[in-house]
Design a protein around this motif. Structure first.
Motif, PDB file in Angstrom:
ATOM      1  N   LYS A 157       0.832  -1.195   0.000  1.00  0.00           N
ATOM      2  CA  LYS A 157       0.000   0.000   0.000  1.00  0.00           C
ATOM      3  C   LYS A 157       0.873   1.253   0.000  1.00  0.00           C
ATOM      4  N   MET A 158       0.253   2.378  -0.362  1.00  0.00           N
ATOM      5  CA  MET A 158       0.922   3.665  -0.256  1.00  0.00           C
ATOM      6  C   MET A 158      -0.035   4.670   0.372  1.00  0.00           C
ATOM      7  N   ALA A 159       0.506   5.498   1.249  1.00  0.00           N
ATOM      8  CA  ALA A 159      -0.303   6.509   1.917  1.00  0.00           C
ATOM      9  C   ALA A 159       0.541   7.747   2.184  1.00  0.00           C
ATOM     10  N   CYS A 160      -0.106   8.889   2.186  1.00  0.00           N
ATOM     11  CA  CYS A 160       0.558  10.143   2.553  1.00  0.00           C
ATOM     12  C   CYS A 160       0.021  10.638   3.886  1.00  0.00           C
ATOM     13  N   ILE A 161       0.879  11.326   4.618  1.00  0.00           N
ATOM     14  CA  ILE A 161       0.491  11.943   5.883  1.00  0.00           C
ATOM     15  C   ILE A 161       0.769  13.441   5.781  1.00  0.00           C
ATOM     16  N   VAL A 162      -0.182  14.237   6.243  1.00  0.00           N
ATOM     17  CA  VAL A 162      -0.019  15.684   6.286  1.00  0.00           C
ATOM     18  C   VAL A 162      -0.200  16.158   7.728  1.00  0.00           C
ATOM     19  N   HIS A 163       0.449  17.279   8.076  1.00  0.00           N
ATOM     20  CA  HIS A 163       0.259  17.815   9.425  1.00  0.00           C
ATOM     21  C   HIS A 163      -0.718  18.985   9.426  1.00  0.00           C
ATOM     22  N   GLU A 164      -1.236  19.327   8.238  1.00  0.00           N
ATOM     23  CA  GLU A 164      -2.288  20.336   8.123  1.00  0.00           C
ATOM     24  C   GLU A 164      -3.185  19.965   6.954  1.00  0.00           C
ATOM     25  N   LYS A 165      -4.442  20.338   7.043  1.00  0.00           N
ATOM     26  CA  LYS A 165      -5.417  19.919   6.045  1.00  0.00           C
ATOM     27  C   LYS A 165      -5.503  20.865   4.857  1.00  0.00           C
ATOM     28  N   GLU A 166      -5.047  22.076   5.013  1.00  0.00           N
ATOM     29  CA  GLU A 166      -5.173  23.081   3.967  1.00  0.00           C
ATOM     30  C   GLU A 166      -4.518  22.620   2.658  1.00  0.00           C
ATOM     31  N   GLY A 167      -5.299  22.563   1.613  1.00  0.00           N
ATOM     32  CA  GLY A 167      -4.791  22.165   0.309  1.00  0.00           C
ATOM     33  C   GLY A 167      -4.666  20.670   0.103  1.00  0.00           C
ATOM     34  N   ALA A 168      -5.037  19.870   1.108  1.00  0.00           N
ATOM     35  CA  ALA A 168      -4.875  18.416   1.004  1.00  0.00           C
ATOM     36  C   ALA A 168      -5.793  17.811  -0.045  1.00  0.00           C
ATOM     37  N   ASP A 169      -6.973  18.399  -0.238  1.00  0.00           N
ATOM     38  CA  ASP A 169      -7.912  17.858  -1.225  1.00  0.00           C
ATOM     39  C   ASP A 169      -7.367  17.994  -2.640  1.00  0.00           C
ATOM     40  N   ILE A 170      -6.774  19.143  -2.950  1.00  0.00           N
ATOM     41  CA  ILE A 170      -6.190  19.349  -4.281  1.00  0.00           C
ATOM     42  C   ILE A 170      -4.972  18.452  -4.470  1.00  0.00           C
ATOM     43  N   PHE A 171      -4.158  18.348  -3.420  1.00  0.00           N
ATOM     44  CA  PHE A 171      -2.978  17.484  -3.455  1.00  0.00           C
ATOM     45  C   PHE A 171      -3.377  16.053  -3.780  1.00  0.00           C
ATOM     46  N   GLN A 172      -4.425  15.560  -3.135  1.00  0.00           N
ATOM     47  CA  GLN A 172      -4.861  14.185  -3.355  1.00  0.00           C
ATOM     48  C   GLN A 172      -5.416  13.978  -4.765  1.00  0.00           C
ATOM     49  N   LYS A 173      -6.242  14.885  -5.222  1.00  0.00           N
ATOM     50  CA  LYS A 173      -6.928  14.708  -6.500  1.00  0.00           C
ATOM     51  C   LYS A 173      -6.018  14.916  -7.703  1.00  0.00           C
ATOM     52  N   GLU A 174      -5.072  15.835  -7.591  1.00  0.00           N
ATOM     53  CA  GLU A 174      -4.274  16.193  -8.760  1.00  0.00           C
ATOM     54  C   GLU A 174      -2.888  15.548  -8.794  1.00  0.00           C
ATOM     55  N   PHE A 175      -2.359  15.138  -7.624  1.00  0.00           N
ATOM     56  CA  PHE A 175      -0.985  14.652  -7.604  1.00  0.00           C
ATOM     57  C   PHE A 175      -0.819  13.254  -6.997  1.00  0.00           C
ATOM     58  N   TRP A 176      -1.677  12.867  -6.086  1.00  0.00           N
ATOM     59  CA  TRP A 176      -1.467  11.631  -5.343  1.00  0.00           C
ATOM     60  C   TRP A 176      -2.435  10.519  -5.714  1.00  0.00           C
ATOM     61  N   HIS A 177      -3.709  10.780  -5.789  1.00  0.00           N
ATOM     62  CA  HIS A 177      -4.729   9.797  -6.170  1.00  0.00           C
ATOM     63  C   HIS A 177      -4.770   8.598  -5.228  1.00  0.00           C
ATOM     64  N   GLY A 178      -4.479   8.823  -3.967  1.00  0.00           N
ATOM     65  CA  GLY A 178      -4.510   7.758  -2.965  1.00  0.00           C
ATOM     66  C   GLY A 178      -4.897   8.318  -1.608  1.00  0.00           C
ATOM     67  N   LYS A 179      -4.759   7.506  -0.586  1.00  0.00           N
ATOM     68  CA  LYS A 179      -5.170   7.902   0.757  1.00  0.00           C
ATOM     69  C   LYS A 179      -4.222   8.947   1.357  1.00  0.00           C
ATOM     70  N   VAL A 180      -4.843   9.908   2.044  1.00  0.00           N
ATOM     71  CA  VAL A 180      -4.108  10.950   2.765  1.00  0.00           C
ATOM     72  C   VAL A 180      -4.664  11.023   4.182  1.00  0.00           C
ATOM     73  N   TYR A 181      -3.778  11.003   5.175  1.00  0.00           N
ATOM     74  CA  TYR A 181      -4.184  11.039   6.577  1.00  0.00           C
ATOM     75  C   TYR A 181      -3.604  12.275   7.267  1.00  0.00           C
ATOM     76  N   HIS A 182      -4.359  12.762   8.250  1.00  0.00           N
ATOM     77  CA  HIS A 182      -3.946  13.965   8.979  1.00  0.00           C
ATOM     78  C   HIS A 182      -3.317  13.587  10.319  1.00  0.00           C
ATOM     79  N   ASP A 183      -2.134  14.127  10.564  1.00  0.00           N
ATOM     80  CA  ASP A 183      -1.428  13.931  11.833  1.00  0.00           C
ATOM     81  C   ASP A 183      -1.487  15.253  12.603  1.00  0.00           C
TER      82      ASP A 183
END
Length: 253
Positions: A76-102
């Motif tokens: 599996k692959m997953a990304c972790i962010v420490h802030e939510k701002e801009g995470a939706d665009i990051f996921q849809k345009e660059f990552w296309h996978g799960k993103v979790y907030h720390d």
């Protein structure tokens, strides 16, 4: 069979970190980090800022390997962010996978053996930063200034269950992203699935070409002094305005 290696990051420090699943779900839910790799090995990328041009570049590089890593190797692959701002665009345009907030930044602290590692504008004095910027400009991936990009991240390949960390890349300089060929080789060891050696060789060749180009550039010719401290200063951006680039170019020439 475990292929855990001796790493700077302690598995004990990451396995119980609380994360939040918040994108593309009906309701946010909390989970403990080891749930990510409970059933299968997982590559976890802790990024500094969803709008960061370097972070987006790294996400795009590994998203391009998703077929091999997730489907062929079963990792599996997953990304972790420490802030939510801009995470939706990051996921849809660059990552296309799960993103979790720390929210508590505990995963980031684990990458620094219990402390947050940060970097500010002083990183522009490092020759390696300018090499990273040249690579990024060639990639065509752009970013913005939204959010806090001072907290340094990294990449971990964590084995299934509690078998430990098989590979790590710790970011020290803005844009210091993990090498795809090395991650693929580590994933091959963990999964037992052979990888296409021609693809790995090509990835190594491309990386070396970018490295050679960086070394030949006046932006990263080593005229400035390399900082020896990993943590220092403050700053919130990891994308540079044009005037900052031009000023640094003039200073380096």
């Amino acid at each position: 069979m475990s292929t855990a290696q001796k790493t700077k990051t302690s598995y004990a420090d990451i396995k119980d970190v609380t994360l939040t699943d918040f994108l593309d779900v009906e309701a946010e839910r909390s989970l403990v980090a080891h749930e990510l790799w409970k059933e299968q090995a997982t590559i976890v990328i802790a990024i500094r800022r969803p709008g960061c041009q370097f972070c987006r570049e790294e996400a795009r590089i590994f998203d391009a390997q998703r077929q091999i890593i997730e489907n062929d190797m079963g990792i599996k692959m997953a990304c972790i962010v420490h802030e939510k701002e801009g995470a939706d665009i990051f996921q849809k345009e660059f990552w296309h996978g799960k993103v979790y907030h720390d929210q508590n930044k505990d995963f980031y602290k684990a990458l620094g053996n219990g402390r947050l590692r940060t970097g500010g504008w002083e990183q522009m004095a490092r020759p390696s930063f300018w090499g990273n910027l040249i690579r990024n400009k060639k990639s065509g991936v752009k970013g913005n200034f939204e959010g806090d990009g001072s907290i340094l991240g990294g990449l971990l390949l964590v084995q299934k269950g509690d078998q430990g960390i098989a590979y790590e890349h710790i970011e020290k300089v803005w844009g210091d992203i993990a090498h795809a060929d090395r991650v693929l080789e580590a994933a091959s060891r963990v999964s037992g699935v052979a990888i296409n050696k021609e693809k790995v060789a090509q990835a190594q060749k491309e990386h070396q070409a970018l490295h050679d180009k960086m070394q030949a550039s006046p932006l990263a010719a080593g005229k400035g002094q390399e900082h020896t401290q990993e943590e220092s200063g403050s700053g919130s951006a990891c994308a540079l305005p044009t005037e900052q680039i031009q000023q640094q170019q003039q200073q380096q020439q």
